[in-house]
Scaffold this motif. Structure first.
Motif, short mmCIF file in Angstrom:
data_model
loop_
_atom_site.label_atom_id
_atom_site.label_comp_id
_atom_site.label_asym_id
_atom_site.label_seq_id
_atom_site.Cartn_x
_atom_site.Cartn_y
_atom_site.Cartn_z
N SER A 1 16.67 -18.03 -24.74
CA SER A 1 15.55 -17.75 -23.46
C SER A 1 16.37 -17.34 -22.33
N PHE A 2 17.35 -17.80 -21.95
CA PHE A 2 17.91 -17.48 -20.50
C PHE A 2 18.20 -15.85 -20.57
N ASP A 3 18.74 -15.12 -21.74
CA ASP A 3 18.91 -13.80 -21.66
C ASP A 3 17.39 -13.08 -21.58
N ALA A 4 16.27 -13.50 -22.08
CA ALA A 4 14.97 -13.01 -22.18
C ALA A 4 14.40 -13.17 -20.78
N VAL A 5 14.69 -14.35 -20.18
CA VAL A 5 13.97 -14.31 -18.62
C VAL A 5 14.60 -13.57 -17.59
N LEU A 6 15.94 -13.22 -17.86
CA LEU A 6 16.55 -12.15 -16.90
C LEU A 6 16.07 -10.71 -17.11
N TYR A 7 15.64 -10.42 -18.49
CA TYR A 7 15.02 -9.21 -18.48
C TYR A 7 13.44 -9.24 -18.00
N ALA A 8 12.94 -10.50 -17.98
CA ALA A 8 11.39 -10.43 -17.47
C ALA A 8 11.60 -10.33 -16.01
N ASN B 1 10.96 -17.85 -11.32
CA ASN B 1 9.76 -17.06 -10.71
C ASN B 1 9.84 -15.52 -10.74
N ASN B 2 9.33 -14.64 -11.71
CA ASN B 2 9.50 -13.36 -11.73
C ASN B 2 9.00 -12.82 -10.50
N VAL B 3 7.97 -12.75 -10.03
CA VAL B 3 7.29 -12.42 -8.99
C VAL B 3 8.19 -12.69 -7.67
N ALA B 4 8.37 -13.85 -7.50
CA ALA B 4 9.09 -14.49 -6.24
C ALA B 4 10.21 -13.64 -6.22
N VAL B 5 11.25 -13.59 -7.20
CA VAL B 5 12.59 -13.12 -6.96
C VAL B 5 12.15 -11.62 -6.79
N ALA B 6 11.41 -10.79 -7.45
CA ALA B 6 11.02 -9.36 -7.19
C ALA B 6 10.66 -9.28 -5.53
N THR B 7 9.81 -10.02 -5.20
CA THR B 7 9.38 -9.85 -3.69
C THR B 7 10.50 -10.04 -2.89
N ALA B 8 11.51 -11.18 -2.96
CA ALA B 8 12.56 -11.52 -2.01
C ALA B 8 13.50 -10.46 -2.32
N LYS B 9 13.87 -9.76 -3.44
CA LYS B 9 14.66 -8.58 -3.59
C LYS B 9 14.10 -7.47 -2.53
N ALA B 10 12.55 -7.35 -2.92
CA ALA B 10 12.16 -6.20 -1.99
C ALA B 10 12.37 -6.09 -0.63
N ARG C 1 18.00 -5.86 -17.07
CA ARG C 1 18.37 -7.33 -17.13
C ARG C 1 18.48 -7.53 -15.39
N ALA C 2 17.97 -8.66 -14.91
CA ALA C 2 18.36 -9.07 -13.75
C ALA C 2 19.66 -9.93 -13.71
N THR C 3 20.11 -10.41 -12.71
CA THR C 3 21.69 -10.83 -12.67
C THR C 3 21.19 -12.51 -12.01
N PRO C 4 22.15 -13.44 -12.38
CA PRO C 4 22.09 -14.49 -11.62
C PRO C 4 21.77 -14.85 -10.03
N LYS C 5 22.71 -13.77 -9.62
CA LYS C 5 22.65 -13.33 -8.13
C LYS C 5 21.18 -12.99 -7.71
N ASP C 6 20.69 -12.20 -8.51
CA ASP C 6 18.87 -12.06 -8.20
C ASP C 6 18.25 -13.19 -8.16
N LEU C 7 18.55 -14.17 -9.36
CA LEU C 7 17.67 -15.35 -9.31
C LEU C 7 18.05 -16.32 -8.10
N ALA C 8 19.23 -16.13 -7.59
CA ALA C 8 19.60 -17.05 -6.35
C ALA C 8 18.91 -16.63 -5.30
N LEU C 9 18.31 -15.46 -5.15
CA LEU C 9 17.25 -15.14 -3.97
C LEU C 9 16.12 -16.16 -3.79
N VAL C 10 15.92 -16.77 -4.77
CA VAL C 10 14.82 -17.65 -4.72
C VAL C 10 15.19 -19.06 -5.26
N HIS C 11 15.92 -19.10 -6.44
CA HIS C 11 16.26 -20.44 -6.99
C HIS C 11 17.67 -20.97 -6.69
#
Length: 330
Positions: free
Chosen positions: A87-94, A134-143, A44-54
């Motif tokens: 859905s919010f929980d599901a998308v955190l896993y995505a 944006n799954n890919v954008a968040v993962a990219t920003a984290k990288a 599971r990602a965190t809202p903090k991870d999402l905030a790297l993009v959103h």
């Protein structure tokens, strides 16, 4: 190089049976994964991870909209994009699975995150086109917190406007997209090249309906692979949407399942960096075959690129890049 897949049954919490983007389409795609493939459970990602993009407002609005959606129902953000109460929980896993794929690729292992909902249309402050975050954008920003350069290759039928927007002014992310011209979301033209320090780091290849593997091979051979080699990324992230298949109900591109294996193989050969693939679209009956071809390209010998002639419009596009009219100054 070894490979693995990240997937699980957690994504069924976001489901509207009968909608094109439903759990049934992921179940169908998973039939293409070999039974002996190494499978990893999503984290599971965190809202903090999402905030790297959103934006915080977007994160909070999606969380609240899901919370207010009655259990067992789909509630629509727009005519295409829905949520459920879970859905919010599901998308955190995505999002988390996308990061796991990138993390494993950075460790030297090809990895395919087979997740839903897709993500590449979600812009920093808005969901759209079946995508919540944006799954890919968040993962990219984290990288980018630990590496210098990330390349994103998007071969989904539709242009990944959200991913492009997230990194449009960055020279640390190379974004390459090949897609059907003129359809949703209406972006992805060659003139969209990036801005400021990111000028030239966005490379768009819009193709005509009816394009085949020969057109995609030409774009990869003459545009994407050379610029990837010059960019020399630490990791290559693929927005892997297979809705450009010949039998996909949402498109008019004519790729065969084995064409996706050839494209994956070309990326494997393009740089020493491992691939992190993240599922985007793909709604046709041959989707499982395309998934199987992609995994086969990660695991061993590659499919031969499609033969035959590319469309004149594709040749002209490639010539425009080669001739400097859409220069990529890397």
């Amino acid at each position: 190089m070894p490979y693995s897949v990240v997937t699980g049954d957690l994504f069924s919490a976001h489901d509207a049976p009968g909608h094109p983007e439903s759990q049934a389409r992921l179940d169908a795609a998973l039939a293409g994964v070999p039974v002996d493939a190494r499978r990893i459970a999503p984290e599971r990602a965190t809202p903090k991870d999402l905030a790297l993009v959103h934006t915080p407002r977007h994160i909070d609005s999606i969380r609240m909209f899901c919370r207010e959606c009655p259990p067992g129902r789909a509630c629509y953000l727009d005519p295409d994009t829905y949520v459920t109460s879970r859905s919010f929980d599901a998308v955190l896993y995505a999002v988390g699975a996308a990061w796991q794929a990138v993390e494993r690729a950075l460790a030297g292992e090809h990895c395919f995150a087979l997740v839903r909902p897709p993500g590449h249309h979600a812009i920093p402050d808005r969901a759209m086109g079946f995508c919540l975050f944006n799954n890919v954008a968040v993962a990219t920003a984290k990288a980018l917190l630990s590496v210098d350069r990330v390349a994103v290759v998007d071969w989904d039928l539709h242009h990944g406007n959200g991913t492009q927007a997230a990194f449009y002014t960055s020279d640390r992310v190379l974004y390459c997209s090949v897609h059907l011209a003129g359809i949703f979301p209406g972006t992805g033209w060659p003139e969209e090249r990036g801005a400021g320090p990111g000028a030239g780091y966005t490379v768009n290849a819009p193709l005509e309906g009816g394009s085949t593997g020969a057109d995609y091979t030409l774009v990869f051979d003459e545009v994407f692979v050379p610029v990837l080699r010059r960019f020399d990324p630490d990791v290559v992230v693929v927005s892997a949407g297979q809705d450009a298949l010949f039998d996909d109900p949402l498109g008019s591109i004519r790729l065969l399942p084995e064409d996706f294996g050839a494209l994956a193989g070309m990326l494997v050969d393009a740089t020493p960096a491992a691939l992190a693939l993240v599922l985007e679209g793909g709604y046709g009956r041959s989707h499982a075959g395309a998934i199987g071809a992609i995994v086969a390209a990660l695991d061993g010998p590659h499919f031969e690129p499609a033969g035959g002639g590319a469309k004149a419009s594709t040749r002209h596009l490639v010539e425009a890049y080669a001739g400097g009219r859409h220069a990529v100054p890397l």
